[in-house]
Scaffold this motif. Structure first.
Motif, mmCIF file in Angstrom:
data_model
loop_
_atom_site.group_PDB
_atom_site.id
_atom_site.type_symbol
_atom_site.label_atom_id
_atom_site.label_comp_id
_atom_site.label_asym_id
_atom_site.label_seq_id
_atom_site.Cartn_x
_atom_site.Cartn_y
_atom_site.Cartn_z
ATOM 1 N N HIS A 77 0.844 -1.194 0.000
ATOM 2 C CA HIS A 77 0.000 0.000 0.000
ATOM 3 C C HIS A 77 0.879 1.244 0.000
ATOM 4 O O HIS A 77 1.810 1.352 0.796
ATOM 5 N N ASN A 130 2.294 2.239 3.262
ATOM 6 C CA ASN A 130 1.143 2.565 4.077
ATOM 7 C C ASN A 130 0.606 1.303 4.753
ATOM 8 O O ASN A 130 0.930 0.190 4.339
ATOM 9 N N ARG A 131 -0.209 1.477 5.771
ATOM 10 C CA ARG A 131 -0.816 0.366 6.511
ATOM 11 C C ARG A 131 0.233 -0.517 7.208
ATOM 12 O O ARG A 131 -0.025 -1.676 7.480
ATOM 13 N N LYS A 189 -5.575 -6.901 -6.196
ATOM 14 C CA LYS A 189 -5.661 -5.747 -5.298
ATOM 15 C C LYS A 189 -7.062 -5.143 -5.347
ATOM 16 O O LYS A 189 -7.621 -4.765 -4.305
ATOM 17 N N TYR A 200 -8.907 -5.003 -1.927
ATOM 18 C CA TYR A 200 -8.865 -3.671 -1.319
ATOM 19 C C TYR A 200 -9.677 -2.618 -2.069
ATOM 20 O O TYR A 200 -9.817 -1.494 -1.575
#
Length: 354
Positions: free
Chosen positions: A62, A108-109, A297, A301
Motif C-alpha cells: 500500500h 502505508n498500513r 488488489k 482492497y
C-alpha cells in the motif's frame, strides 16, 4: 511533558534519545561498512527519485499518494515509491553494471516492531551475474554487520543466528514438505497455472483453515506464514529459494523447473530480511503479472495502482541481471540488539491513528 501515545515520551526527549543513541551510532557504522563493501566490489552507489508514477504493482503493498502540479496548476497523480526497484532497473537498462542504493521508501498500513511507514531499503544489482551471487553477498553482509558491532551473533527477541557459519538454503517446496507435510508443486502445472482445489485439500490435511473464497495464493500465503516462516532463520540464517512461478513477482522462471522462479528470501532470527531475484526481462510477461496483481488488489482492497509504462519499455533493453532488496533497518536491529525499528531510526515518523 506531552506524551505521544500510551504515556510514552517523544523520541526527542533527551533521556529517550540517550537510550536510542547507541543503536543509532551502530546504524551509521554498519552503513559505512556496507558502503565500503560495495566500493570494494566495484558497485556504484545511486540515488533514485522518491516520487514515481507507480509505487509498484504488488497486491498487498500500500502506497502513499500525492500529486504534482504543473506551473499552470494542472494536477498529475504521483506516489511515494515502495521500493527503488523500477528506477534501479532503468539504470541497468542505461548501461550500469553494478549498482547499490540506500533508499528511503514508504509503505502505508504498516507500523509495528519491524514495520515503519518510512524506512530504508538497501537494494543492489549485478548485471550479467546469477542470483546465487546475491546469496554470497547476503552471507558476507550478515558477517560484516556483526563484525562492525563486535558481535558474535545476530539477535532478536531471544533468538540468535551465527552470522559466521554460512546460510542454510532450502527450496519452498522442500520447506512445505518438511514443515507442513504439503506437496506444494503437485498443485502447480508446468505452465505455471495452479490447482486451487488440490492445494486446498493439502492445506486442510495440514490442519490449516480453508475459506470458500480463498484463492491459491491465499492458501499458499497462509501455509507460508503459519507453518513455514516460524521455522526459518534460527541458529543459522536461512535462504528460502525457488518460489512457485505464480509468486515470482519480478523474477524469471527457473531454467531447471518451469514451475518455480529464481526468487529467494533471507531470514535471520525469525525475521524476513531480504527478497532477491534472478530478474525478469520479458516486458510482456511482466505486464501480465502486474495486471494479475492489480486485479487481486482490486478484489481485496478496492483499489489499483497504474503500471509504469516507462519501466516496461526499459525492460526491452535491460540486460540479464540479479537484484535484491534488504530491509536495512532490520539488519541494524539484529546486529545492535535493538528490539524495535523505531530504536534504529534517527527521527521516526510521528504517531498517528488510535
Amino acid at each position: 511533558m506531552k506524551a505521544t501515545s500510551a504515556g510514552a515520551s517523544p523520541w526527542w526527549t533527551p533521556s529517550v534519545h540517550a537510550d536510542r543513541r547507541p543503536f543509532l551510532i551502530g546504524r551509521n557504522a554498519i552503513q559505512a561498512a556496507l558502503r565500503g563493501y560495495y566500493a570494494r566490489e566495484d558497485f556504484i552507489e545511486v540515488d533514485t527519485a522518491t516520487l514515481q508514477v507507480s509505487p509498484g504493482n504488488e497486491a498487498h503493498l500500500h502506497a502513499f499518494a500525492t500529486e504534482a502540479l504543473t506551473t499552470d496548476g494542472q494536477a498529475a497523480p504521483f506516489y511515494l515509491h515502495t521500493s527503488p526497484e523500477f528506477a534501479c532497473k532503468k539504470l541497468l537498462a542505461a548501461g550500469e553494471q553494478r549498482i547499490a542504493c540506500f533508499a528511503h521508501v514508504y509503505r502505508n498500513r504498516e507500523r509495528g516492531p519491524l514495520h515503519h511507514p518510512e524506512f530504508t531499503m538497501l537494494e543492489w544489482y549485478r548485471a550479467g551475474e546469477s542470483y546465487e551471487s546475491l546469496m554470497m553477498d547476503c552471507m558476507r553482509i550478515l558477517a560484516l554487520a556483526a563484525e562492525t558491532m563486535k558481535a558474535k551473533v545476530l539477535t532478536y527477541r531471544g533468538h540468535v543466528v551465527d552470522p559466521f557459519s554460512g546460510i542454510d538454503r532450502i527450496s519452498v517446496a522442500e520447506a512445505f514438505d518438511r514443515y507442513a507435510g504439503i506437496d506444494l508443486l503437485s498443485s502447480v502445472a508446468a505452465d505455471g497455472s495452479t490447482d486451487r482445489p488440490h492445494l486446498a485439500s493439502e492445506i486442510k490435511r495440514a490442519g490449516l483453515r480453508v475459506a470458500e473464497d480463498d484463492h491459491w495464493a491465499d492458501l499458499f500465503s497462509r501455509a507460508l506464514v503459519e507453518k513455514i516462516e516460524p521455522n526459518l532463520g534460527f541458529g543459522k540464517a536461512t535462504i528460502l529459494d525457488e518460489y512457485p512461478v505464480s509468486e515470482a513477482a519480478l523474477a524469471r522462471p527457473s531454467a531447471r523447473d518451469p514451475r518455480v522462479a529464481e526468487r529467494f528470501e533471507l531470514y535471520a532470527c525469525g525475521v524476513e530480511l531480504a527478497n532477491g531475484f534472478g530478474e525478469l526481462t520479458n516486458p510482456a510477461e511482466q505486464r501480465r503479472r502486474f495486471e494479475i496483481e492489480m486485479a487481486e488488489k482490486a478484489r481485496i482492497y478496492g483499489e489499483t495502482y497504474p503500471i509504469d509504462e516507462d519501466f516496461l519499455n526499459a525492460l526491452e533493453i535491460m540486460p540479464e541481471a540479479s537484484g535484491i532488496a534488504l530491509g536495512f533497518d532490520r539488519l541494524v536491529i539484529l546486529a545492535t540488539g535493538a528490539s524495535r525499528i523505531d530504536q534504529v531510526l534517527w527521527a521516526p515518523v510521528a504517531e498517528y491513528g488510535s
